[in-house]
Structure formats: structure tokens, C-alpha cells
Write an enzyme that holds these catalytic residues in place. Sequence first.
Site, PDB file in Angstrom:
ATOM      1  CE  LYS A 155     -74.218   0.321  51.892  1.00  6.81           C
ATOM      2  NZ  LYS A 155     -73.274  -0.191  52.734  1.00  6.81           N
ATOM      3  CG  ASP A 164     -76.209  -2.535  50.827  1.00  4.11           C
ATOM      4  OD1 ASP A 164     -76.909  -2.590  51.822  1.00  4.11           O
ATOM      5  OD2 ASP A 164     -74.922  -2.656  50.418  1.00  4.11           O
ATOM      6  CG  MET A 193     -68.727   3.856  49.444  1.00  2.25           C
ATOM      7  SD  MET A 193     -67.988   5.007  48.704  1.00  2.25           S
ATOM      8  CE  MET A 193     -69.216   6.331  48.288  1.00  2.25           C
ATOM      9  CB  ALA A 194     -74.516   0.557  48.238  1.00  3.12           C
ATOM     10  N   GLY A 195     -72.179   0.332  45.271  1.00  7.93           N
ATOM     11  CA  GLY A 195     -72.207   0.757  43.810  1.00  7.93           C
ATOM     12  C   GLY A 195     -72.967  -0.386  42.762  1.00  7.93           C
ATOM     13  N   GLY A 196     -73.107  -1.232  43.201  1.00  5.25           N
ATOM     14  CA  GLY A 196     -73.351  -2.408  42.304  1.00  5.25           C
ATOM     15  C   GLY A 196     -75.013  -2.133  42.667  1.00  5.25           C
ATOM     16  CB  SER A 197     -76.768  -1.988  45.854  1.00 10.03           C
ATOM     17  OG  SER A 197     -76.589  -3.345  46.381  1.00 10.03           O
ATOM     18  CB  ALA A 234     -64.551  -3.771  45.272  1.00  9.16           C
ATOM     19  N   GLY A 235     -66.092  -0.977  47.156  1.00 11.15           N
ATOM     20  CA  GLY A 235     -65.467   0.021  48.233  1.00 11.15           C
ATOM     21  C   GLY A 235     -66.552   0.058  49.419  1.00 11.15           C
TER      22      GLY A 235
END
Length: 321
Positions: free
Chosen positions: A10, A160, A123-127, A120-121
Site C-alpha cells: 500500500k 495495515d 509499504m506494509a510488506g509485513g502486513s 522496511a520501506g
Amino acid sequence: MTVIASAPGKVNLVLLVAKPDERVYHPLYSIFETLNIRETASVQVRPPAQADVLIDGYPIVVTTTAPGAELPELADLDPKRHLAWRAAAALWDVSQRRRNLPIPPGHVLDIEITKRIPVAGGMAGGSADAAATLVAVNEVLGLDLDDEYLHEIGRQLGADVPACLQGGISLGLGYGDHMTRLDDADTPQHHWVMVTMDQGLSTPGVFKEFDARGRGRDTLPTALKREHLAALGTADQVGQILENDLQETARELHPTLNRAWEAIEATDAVASILSGSGPTIAVLARDGEHARRLAKHLKTQPGIAGTVVTSGPARPAGIEN
């Protein structure tokens, strides 16, 4: 049986941040647009292997890969902090409360996360990992949980996660996790260049510095502001409303961002904004061809590690096979 699910990343078109409450959480007013960069969770049930390390007795093993990239940020990550592991554990608890025995005794849930969103950018990668895992594990365990139930679990995992589950363009209130979908079939596609940095930013670190500088708002809107309906409009309309309260703090903590922004501002991009807590910068283009030209130019500029061309709004988290 192997079930593969994916979920989108996102960008925050609007991110307004209040002062922390008594629980040291920050109430938010956010408009998310999900993007066509997707994380994938591949889930299967298999017999145990000698190399398996089970945490707190949960029969869950999570591995993470990123095609063409290394993931030093995840090398020493405590498995219980991996949102995919936590998502699977939450659904395993549901299965146990139901006295459901969905897998043979001694077997494990093997979850492979394939990352495409910068780590860690902002952009909600972990979410997205968590959202894809919720969808896939729900299927593998035969829980048949509806969207509302998955969203409730998602809210407990992170603000997120509901946005990644829901897709589209949404208003987030509360801590950013109570979502209202805004877009429809007539909403145009927006084209973005996501500009990445060599070094990430810690979300807790950004919020800590944000608080230290007293930048939180005293009050936030409690409903969609009329002018933010522009989020559903053309690129020029979207460009007029982009706003992120964390942007100034992130630029202070990550000086390379300033060099990147100088390069971006020298182009004919429609607008740009820090994505979440950063350090990725979202650059808004007029169309797909414009985005590709911007990406080709920007990836050669000082301070910029790379560029990713994408678009939104994206479809919700869902099964891929």
C-alpha cells in the site's frame, strides 16, 4: 494440499497522526491505496523435518525468500515477530478452541513467504505477509472464517493488515485499522514509481522522534473529509491531496531522502509523498508510460537505490490457486 494466497502492499495518500494516547498508541486518519506489488504465502501441511524449529509448541514453520534480493533485515528476526507466523498462530488457536484437528498429529504448517515489497520501506510488506497468510491458512485448516473475522484478527496483528486484506482505496480511522472501502468500479487506475533507498527506517524510531519533536495533532477528523474524495479521481486530483505527517521527521532521520527528493522534484512527476513511515518515496505519474520513463531516469540518480513501477488500487488479498 498446497494453498497459495497473495496480498497487496500500500501507499498512504493521506496520513494524519495525533499525539499518542494513554496507551502510547497514535490515533490516525489515513487514506490507503493498495498497490499491485504483492506478497505471496504458500502454505502446506507436511511431516516434520529435523531442521524444524517450533516456537511455543506451535506446529508452524515460516521461511522467507525474495527473488533476486537478499534479506539481511530478516536474518535475525525473532519468529514470533514475523507477522506471518503470528497470523498463522492466531488461526491455529481458533482451530484448537473449536477442537478441530485439521492436520495429522506431528505434522506442521509449512509457510513460505515470497517477498516482492521492499523490506522496511513503509509499504506494509509485513502486513501483506500476514494478510496472505490469514487467507491461505484459513483455507488449509478449513476454518471458513468470514472477512469480518479475518479483519478482526488482522487488527490485532497490525494497523495495515486490514488494508492489505481489503484492497482498493480505504479510509482508516482509530489507529488506522478500522477500514471503510471508498473506491468502486469507476475509480481510475493510478500509476506510481516507488523509489527505494539503500537503508531502511524503523517505524517505531520514526514515531519516537515524531513525538520528541511534538508534531502530533491535537485532534483528527472523525469521518472522511470531503476534499479527500479526490483520492478516487485522476492523477492530478490525487496529487493535490497527498499529505503525510511523518514525512518531515523521516527526512530528518534519513538525510539521503533529501537528495532523492531533489532528483524527483527536478522531473515532471505529478507529485510525490513518503510512503508510510518511509523511507520509500511514492512518485505519482500521469500514466503507465510516464511511470516507466520516470523510473528509468530516477534509478540512476544519486541517493536512490532502485525504482519499482506499479499501480493501484489493487484487488484484495485472495487465493491464487
